[in-house]
Design an enzyme around this catalytic site. Structure first.
Site, short mmCIF file in Angstrom:
data_model
loop_
_atom_site.label_atom_id
_atom_site.label_comp_id
_atom_site.label_asym_id
_atom_site.label_seq_id
_atom_site.Cartn_x
_atom_site.Cartn_y
_atom_site.Cartn_z
N GLN A 30 0.86 -1.18 0.00
CA GLN A 30 0.00 0.00 0.00
C GLN A 30 0.89 1.23 0.00
O GLN A 30 1.71 1.41 0.90
CB GLN A 30 -0.92 0.02 1.22
N TYR B 27 -5.44 10.95 4.39
CA TYR B 27 -4.05 11.20 4.00
C TYR B 27 -4.03 12.06 2.74
O TYR B 27 -5.07 12.52 2.27
CB TYR B 27 -3.31 9.87 3.86
N ARG C 23 -7.89 -6.60 12.66
CA ARG C 23 -7.74 -7.06 14.04
C ARG C 23 -7.77 -8.58 14.20
O ARG C 23 -7.01 -9.13 15.01
CB ARG C 23 -8.78 -6.39 14.94
#
Length: 795
Positions: free
Chosen positions: A520, A602, A744
């Site tokens: 990424q 971002y 998670r």
């Protein structure tokens, strides 16, 4: 004023209670409270006559009936004698009927339910006041210990004390009407019809049995207490017709009265209705409203049922929730020493249950609002998608209910026999993933000060690659020193970075063959120069901060984060070059897939959102302007990236904030990147502005991916609280996504995918165990566990 709050019965006298609203929830609360203490003085106020009611049938779950059985066997036995029970769901679409069994519904007429509760209240000594407007709750609170506001969707109590309850009412996009058919269907029935001006849907279920099937007395004579005035001898069914607002208007239904509307619906669904007419009962076309209150009590006043919360009828929850509220309120009043504690315990117990139900209901109503999106799906997939729309019915759950149906869905989708859907391969350009599981990008904040990945990243990514996922993604890898989020974030802007990443890709390809490793790529923008997450997320560094840049000079957190420098046109070109150089390094480092990070606030995401891009040049303003720079970066990176390797783009499909990215914007973003060559869209949400209000819950972001996939036909990666292999199987088989990214769960268990295979008894090519681990490929035995006792057992 709600009155001074004291302990119930603290002065030695019995509790005095007023109940506003004679619906099922209010009546049942009154009966339970009176049964627990016959000395209590309880009055129910209902403005309508005893037999006045709206709608027709009521559905209750086995769980709710179990609670009633424990709390009041008399009411339970009366309901048992009345219920129509059935197991099947029929789904009619494009002239074909598919049936799924094992669902276990129970329904009865709303009038019969009210009559049973009226009789129970009277037998216990509850005072019922009909055809009378109740005094305001605040007035009743002056001389009552407790006022239960069960006054429905349009609660005057909630409105009068809106400053305390702080309600939020959301009106949704469909119109629906409650009607009734004069015969009993033999299944819950969904039918989809094309009106010529859009899609309409029918929801129908039986609520009264034919007279010949009614229980009889021991003498063989009909039981008069079960007579149902007005119900036909062939039984009766609730019929709800629903459609989008624009379809409703296009068909001229806004100009029809209830009888003409019923005739129109009967003609449209003549097949399911056997050519029979439809009955009305103050029937009107209405739009569903979701009610949420920040508080449920105010002094001696407490909200119950629709006054406190609503959930869409498509999951049959309104009466169920109201009855369960009554059970919980009665239990808490018995268990707690004083009214404030009792009302706090009631809300604490019920709020998470209601929130979960409302999430499921919102997912269900949104599915029906977007029904036209799915009508092109193959028949079995469409039916499976409908049945699992709320995420409460899942692939594994449905397989237990009706294995034959689930196997037919899988066969139609080309899933090999004995293979869970999650372990089917998926191809992106020249890359074939062996299964549909993605280890989602997760920032580790564990690089050295120069941005170089080290042993931690080798072990972290290598362990997840050995764990069986089809695709393992790196964290966001930054294109420049100033593009890092923290000093501990990884980069790909030096030869040392490239060599370090090559070490990791070589390990994965050698030790975990068949696992793809994706990079990424991104730039932190205005969210850079901060501390590591566990040192203070989004907080500036205590020293050594570097200047940050963005589309516009807007800090992420005003007064906390830096005001970023707005990039000039020439500076945009330099940033674009940083991305292309990093992409070339990524290709040489051996990554199998590259994802451009255009989400989470971002740098590139900051250009896309209207909340963070206030530019007036060619890179701002309209959506096309806001897309310009991210698309320029994508095109430049795609040119550098090998043509046989796929590229994906992660977007935030909503900002969870007013004035931010809309669902229509998200569709346009996905379409634009797909047109420019993106092989899949990784659909995330939020983290763009600090004052966001996400609607958290299980799989809460997947509807955004679903909409993009099924509207645009673009492959998608779904993310967001997908936590179980059952969720993955459900989402894949329903056609809501192509790949599922989990974060998670992979932190909790690096071998999550292999363990999912073991738990499902799967040992095929979609989840091969590494040779050194094969001895552990069977689920270890576990000790015995005892189930907890029922929570609400009242004696």
């Amino acid at each position: 004023m709600a009155g001074e709050v004291t302990a119930p019965g603290a002065d030695g006298r019995p509790l005095k209670v007023a109940v506003l609203g004679g619906g099922p929830g209010g009546l049942y609360a009154a009966a339970l409270l009176k049964r627990l203490d016959p000395a209590r003085e309880i009055t129910v106020w209902e403005r309508n006559a005893p037999d006045d009611t709206f709608g027709f049938g009521v559905v209750l779950s086995d769980e709710t009936l179990g609670g009633i059985e424990h709390a009041d066997p008399v009411v339970y036995r009366a309901l048992q004698a009345e219920f129509v029970r059935w197991d099947d769901i029929d789904i009619v679409h494009r002239g074909r009927t598919l049936t799924s069994g094992g669902h276990g519904f129970a329904a009865l007429g709303r009038r019969r339910l009210l009559a049973i509760l009226h009789e129970r209240c009277r037998s216990l000594g509850v005072r019922l006041v009909f055809r009378t407007e109740a005094p305001p709750a605040a007035e009743l609170a002056r001389d009552h210990d407790l006022v239960i506001a069960a006054d429905g969707l349009h609660s005057t109590t909630r409105t009068a004390h809106a400053d305390v309850f702080r309600p939020r009412l959301t009106t949704h996009r469909c119109r629906y009407i409650w009607l009734s058919a004069g015969f009993a269907l033999d299944a819950f029935r969904f039918e989809i019809a094309d009106t010529g001006r859009g899609i309409a849907q029918l929801h129908a279920y039986p609520y009264a049995r034919p007279s010949a099937t009614l229980p009889r007395a021991s003498s063989g004579a009909p039981r008069p207490e079960l007579d149902r005035p007005g119900e036909p001898a062939e039984g009766a069914s609730t019929v709800i017709v629903e459609m989008r607002e624009e379809v409703w208007r296009a068909n001229g239904l806004d100009a029809l009265d209830e009888h003409a509307s019923a005739a129109w619906c009967a003609e449209l669904f003549a097949g399911s209705l056997r050519g029979r007419p439809l009955r009305t009962n103050n029937s009107a076309w209405i739009a569903f409203r979701t009610v949420v209150n920040e508080r449920w009590s105010h002094g001696r006043i407490v909200l119950l049922g629709d006054a406190a919360h609503t959930a869409h009828f498509s999951i049959g929850s309104g009466t169920k929730l109201a009855v369960e509220d009554a059970l919980a309120l009665a239990a808490c009043l018995r268990e707690q020493p004083a009214l404030p504690e009792a009302l706090a315990a009631y809300e604490a117990e019920r709020r998470p249950v209601v929130a979960s139900t409302q999430r499921a209901a919102r997912a269900s109503l949104a599915w029906f609002e977007d029904l036209a999106t799915y009508t092109g799906q193959p028949p079995h997939q469409f039916a499976f998608n409908l049945l699992t729309r709320s995420r409460r019915v899942t692939h594994d759950n449905l397989r237990l209910r009706d294995a034959e149906f689930t196997e037919a869905v899988a066969a139609e989708a080309g899933v090999p026999g004995g293979t869970p859907p999650m372990f089917t391969p998926f191809r992106l350009r020249g890359l074939t993933l062996r299964n549909r599981v993605v280890v989602s990008p997760m920032d580790m904040y564990s690089a050295d000060g120069a941005g170089t990945p080290g042993d931690f990243h080798l072990v972290h990514l290598g362990a997840r690659a050995l764990g069986g996922a089809g695709l393992v993604m790196t964290e966001m890898v930054c294109v420049s020193p100033e593009g890092r989020i923290t000093p501990a974030c990884t980069g790909l802007y030096t030869p040392e970075h490239e060599r370090a990443w090559r070490r990791i890709t070589d390990f994965v390809h050698t030790q975990a063959p068949g696992t793809a490793l994706g990079l990424q790529l991104g730039h932190s923008g205005r969210k850079g120069s901060t501390r590591r997450m566990w040192e203070g997320i989004d907080q500036p560094l205590p020293e050594g901060n570097w200047p940050v840049v963005a589309a516009s000079p807007l800090p992420y957190r005003p007064g906390v984060n830096q005001i970023p420098h707005a990039l000039t046109t020439s500076e945009l070109g330099a940033v674009r070059e940083q991305f292309t150089r990093a992409a070339a390094r990524a290709a040489r480092a051996g990554f199998d897939l590259l994802e451009l990070h255009c989400a989470h606030g971002y740098l590139l995401s900051g250009f896309l959102s209207p909340l963070t891009n206030r530019r007036t040049d060619a890179y701002g303003g309209s959506l096309a302007g806001r897309l310009r720079f991210p698309l320029e970066v994508f095109d430049a990176v795609r040119e550098q990236w090998p043509s046989d390797r796929p590229m994906t783009v992660r977007i935030s499909a909503t900002d969870w904030a007013e004035g931010g990215t809309t669902p229509e914007d998200a569709m346009a973003l996905a379409a634009a990147f797909a047109e420019h060559g993106a092989d899949a869209i990784d659909v995330s949400t939020g983290q763009v502005v600090s004052d966001e209000r996400p609607d958290f819950g299980r799989s809460y972001q997947t509807p955004f991916a679903d909409r993009i996939r099924n509207t645009l036909g673009v492959p998608v990666i779904a993310v967001g609280a997908i936590s179980s292999w059952d969720d993955v199987n459900s989402l894949i088989l329903a056609g809501r996504t192509d790949l599922c990214a989990l974060a998670r769960p992979h932190l909790y268990d690096p071998h999550w995918t292999l363990h999912a295979a073991a738990e499902q008894g799967y040992a095929g090519p979609g989840a091969p165990w590494p040779l050194p681990y094969q001895a552990g490929s069977r689920t270890p035995p576990t000790g015995r566990t005892d189930a907890p006792k029922p929570r609400l057992t009242l004696h």
